[in-house]
Design a protein around this motif. Structure first.
Motif, PDB file in Angstrom:
ATOM      1  N   GLY A 170       8.573   7.879  -1.946  1.00  0.00           N
ATOM      2  CA  GLY A 170       8.377   7.541  -0.543  1.00  0.00           C
ATOM      3  C   GLY A 170       7.229   8.295   0.107  1.00  0.00           C
ATOM      4  N   LEU A 171       6.668   9.279  -0.610  1.00  0.00           N
ATOM      5  CA  LEU A 171       5.506   9.994  -0.076  1.00  0.00           C
ATOM      6  C   LEU A 171       4.313   9.054   0.021  1.00  0.00           C
ATOM      7  N   THR A 172       3.483   9.263   1.035  1.00  0.00           N
ATOM      8  CA  THR A 172       2.247   8.490   1.132  1.00  0.00           C
ATOM      9  C   THR A 172       1.258   8.967   0.073  1.00  0.00           C
ATOM     10  N   MET A 216     -12.971   8.902  -3.009  1.00  0.00           N
ATOM     11  CA  MET A 216     -11.609   9.192  -3.454  1.00  0.00           C
ATOM     12  C   MET A 216     -10.619   9.077  -2.301  1.00  0.00           C
ATOM     13  N   THR A 217     -10.980   9.657  -1.162  1.00  0.00           N
ATOM     14  CA  THR A 217     -10.086   9.644  -0.012  1.00  0.00           C
ATOM     15  C   THR A 217      -9.796   8.213   0.444  1.00  0.00           C
ATOM     16  N   ARG A 218     -10.793   7.351   0.341  1.00  0.00           N
ATOM     17  CA  ARG A 218     -10.610   5.956   0.729  1.00  0.00           C
ATOM     18  C   ARG A 218      -9.555   5.277  -0.146  1.00  0.00           C
ATOM     19  N   ARG A 219      -9.348   5.784  -1.349  1.00  0.00           N
ATOM     20  CA  ARG A 219      -8.397   5.176  -2.279  1.00  0.00           C
ATOM     21  C   ARG A 219      -7.005   5.816  -2.214  1.00  0.00           C
ATOM     22  N   PHE A 220      -6.801   6.771  -1.319  1.00  0.00           N
ATOM     23  CA  PHE A 220      -5.485   7.411  -1.199  1.00  0.00           C
ATOM     24  C   PHE A 220      -4.340   6.408  -1.052  1.00  0.00           C
ATOM     25  N   ALA A 222       0.195  17.332  -2.429  1.00  0.00           N
ATOM     26  CA  ALA A 222       1.209  18.026  -3.226  1.00  0.00           C
ATOM     27  C   ALA A 222       0.647  18.423  -4.589  1.00  0.00           C
ATOM     28  N   LEU A 223      -0.144  17.537  -5.196  1.00  0.00           N
ATOM     29  CA  LEU A 223      -0.784  17.859  -6.475  1.00  0.00           C
ATOM     30  C   LEU A 223      -1.781  18.994  -6.290  1.00  0.00           C
ATOM     31  N   GLN A 224      -2.437  18.996  -5.149  1.00  0.00           N
ATOM     32  CA  GLN A 224      -3.413  20.046  -4.850  1.00  0.00           C
ATOM     33  C   GLN A 224      -2.716  21.398  -4.704  1.00  0.00           C
ATOM     34  N   ALA A 225      -1.555  21.394  -4.059  1.00  0.00           N
ATOM     35  CA  ALA A 225      -0.835  22.646  -3.818  1.00  0.00           C
ATOM     36  C   ALA A 225      -0.132  23.163  -5.062  1.00  0.00           C
ATOM     37  N   HIS A 226       0.297  22.257  -5.954  1.00  0.00           N
ATOM     38  CA  HIS A 226       1.046  22.655  -7.152  1.00  0.00           C
ATOM     39  C   HIS A 226       0.442  21.982  -8.376  1.00  0.00           C
ATOM     40  N   PRO A 227      -0.697  22.491  -8.890  1.00  0.00           N
ATOM     41  CA  PRO A 227      -1.361  21.852 -10.027  1.00  0.00           C
ATOM     42  C   PRO A 227      -0.480  21.847 -11.270  1.00  0.00           C
ATOM     43  N   ALA A 228      -0.384  20.697 -11.925  1.00  0.00           N
ATOM     44  CA  ALA A 228       0.376  20.563 -13.167  1.00  0.00           C
ATOM     45  C   ALA A 228      -0.092  19.301 -13.867  1.00  0.00           C
ATOM     46  N   LEU A 238      -3.846   3.724  -2.391  1.00  0.00           N
ATOM     47  CA  LEU A 238      -3.510   3.095  -3.672  1.00  0.00           C
ATOM     48  C   LEU A 238      -2.620   3.978  -4.543  1.00  0.00           C
ATOM     49  N   VAL A 239      -2.453   5.232  -4.141  1.00  0.00           N
ATOM     50  CA  VAL A 239      -1.589   6.146  -4.900  1.00  0.00           C
ATOM     51  C   VAL A 239      -0.146   5.880  -4.471  1.00  0.00           C
ATOM     52  N   ASP A 240       0.538   5.025  -5.237  1.00  0.00           N
ATOM     53  CA  ASP A 240       1.902   4.598  -4.934  1.00  0.00           C
ATOM     54  C   ASP A 240       2.832   5.142  -6.016  1.00  0.00           C
ATOM     55  N   LEU A 241       3.703   6.062  -5.626  1.00  0.00           N
ATOM     56  CA  LEU A 241       4.597   6.682  -6.608  1.00  0.00           C
ATOM     57  C   LEU A 241       5.481   5.656  -7.310  1.00  0.00           C
ATOM     58  N   ALA A 242       5.977   4.692  -6.567  1.00  0.00           N
ATOM     59  CA  ALA A 242       6.864   3.697  -7.170  1.00  0.00           C
ATOM     60  C   ALA A 242       6.162   2.918  -8.272  1.00  0.00           C
TER      61      ALA A 242
END
Length: 386
Positions: free
Chosen positions: A336-338, A247-251, A345-351, A253-257
């Motif tokens: 713009g977050l990596t 999972m960490t290797r795929r971080f 952020a998802l870990q800190a604020h689950p929703a 690929l998590v592109d908000l845009a």
């Protein structure tokens, strides 16, 4: 064992809070209470037979041993936690459970050296406790309750220290192995996978040895079952480490845009059926319904689960507002977050969903991120299984 979990946390924790030590929350899993009762009974009977104590006193000695043992486990985990804090790594809590405990940290160690020091701090504490208990065993009179407890604490702490430094995840020695490989190959994720596979090999070897000892009648059935439980825990923990490394290797690929779903806003009071009709006619994929006020400002997001619960024949008469969640109640992520920052952020604020914002004040909403979309990026094969 210490653990840093790079994924969204579940709202609940597998344990009940029992207090704080040096500002660190302590939790106790229900399985630990089961083990405590079992050890109290088994060790109480053993001490009663060895020292010829009346039945209640034997169990009281057993309970005393359990309390000391829990204290040893807690000190082991505090070794991890305090060392992590020394290097600026936050500690969310310590959980005591069936086969020991684990320390949850808010991020990974920044360097191989820190990773190794944090990992080996727990076994070092156990080894010191074992030495102190050994000295107490020698100093105390033979065949006394205090002497018996000291001897068992010495044996258990030394055994825990030696077992935990075995080179395979999720054991502390496996984390030290991971740190060494990380320093060597300069890739933490590949090092984690290698150390995790070493953990699975270790679990398999332990199972073979346990079955062989049981066949030789050196190990009792109870001992065999306990070892197999440990083996299963090691195998599962190693598998989780492999999964998290992938999972960490795929971080990146998590592109908000790219992942943010477009918004379709409708005025407050619009019937749910009409809002859904407009969405179905929108040419953009994965459109999220939202509600705006008379000035056109976004005020709420439609909850898709609540909307689907409304019977079809009622949707023309139900206002979209009644199945919506206030914009202020939805966590926000800045464009713009990596990828790693998004996951943290998802870990800190689950929703279930997050608004994606832009602009200096972060008030301009450009889309909605669904947590399921992030999970699909991080674990595509897992989610596609039937």
């Amino acid at each position: 064992m210490e653990q840093s979990v790079p994924r969204p946390r579940r709202p609940g924790r597998p344990g009940r809070p029992v207090g704080h030590v040096l500002g660190i929350p302590i939790y106790v899993n229900g399985s630990m209470l089961v083990l405590a009762a079992l050890v109290t009974a088994v060790y109480g009977n053993y001490v009663r037979a060895e020292l010829r104590l009346p039945e209640p006193w034997g169990y009281l000695v057993g309970l005393g041993f359990v309390i000391c043992l829990l204290g040893s486990v807690l000190l082991h985990e505090l070794g991890h936690a305090l060392t992590a804090r020394k290097f600026g790594i936050g500690v969310r809590g310590i959980t005591l459970e069936l086969l020991g405990g684990w320390t949850e940290m808010d991020r990974d160690a920044p360097t191989p050296r820190v990773d190794a020091l944090v990992s080996l701090a727990g076994p070092a504490v156990s080894l010191v406790l074992g030495g102190v208990a050994t000295a107490a065993t020698i100093a105390l009179p033979d065949r006394t309750a205090a002497g018996q407890i000291a001897f068992q604490l010495a044996a258990s702490n030394i055994l825990v220290a030696l077992f935990n430094v075995l080179p395979g995840l999720p054991l502390d020695g496996g984390r030290a192995l991971r740190a060494g490989l990380w320093a060597l190959i300069k890739d933490r994720n590949r090092a984690t996978e290698a150390a995790a596979w070493a953990g699975r090999i270790l679990a398999f070897v332990c199972m073979i040895i346990a079955l062989w000892l049981y066949r030789l009648e050196t190990l009792t059935l109870f001992g065999l079952l306990f070892v197999l439980l440990v083996v299963f825990t090691l195998w599962q923990g190693a598998g989780q480490s492999i999964r998290l490394a992938k999972m960490t290797r795929r971080f990146p690929l998590v592109d908000l845009a790219r992942l943010a779903r477009p918004l379709l806003t409708v005025p407050a009071g619009t019937p749910l059926g009409e809002a859904q009709r407009r969405r179905s006619e929108d040419p953009r994929p994965n459109v999220v319904l939202a509600v705006s006020d008379s000035a056109g400002n976004l005020t709420a997001l439609v909850d898709p689960v609540a909307a689907e619960r409304v019977p079809v024949d009622r949707r023309p008469w139900v206002a979209v507002d009644t199945v919506s969640r206030s914009r202020d109640a939805v966590p926000a992520l800045r464009l713009g977050l990596t990828g790693e920052q998004v996951v943290r952020a998802l870990q800190a604020h689950p929703a279930g969903q997050y608004v994606v914002t832009t602009g200096e004040d972060g008030k301009d909403v450009v889309g909605v991120l669904r947590v399921g979309d992030v999970a699909e990026v991080l674990e595509p094969r897992r989610l596609r299984r039937p």
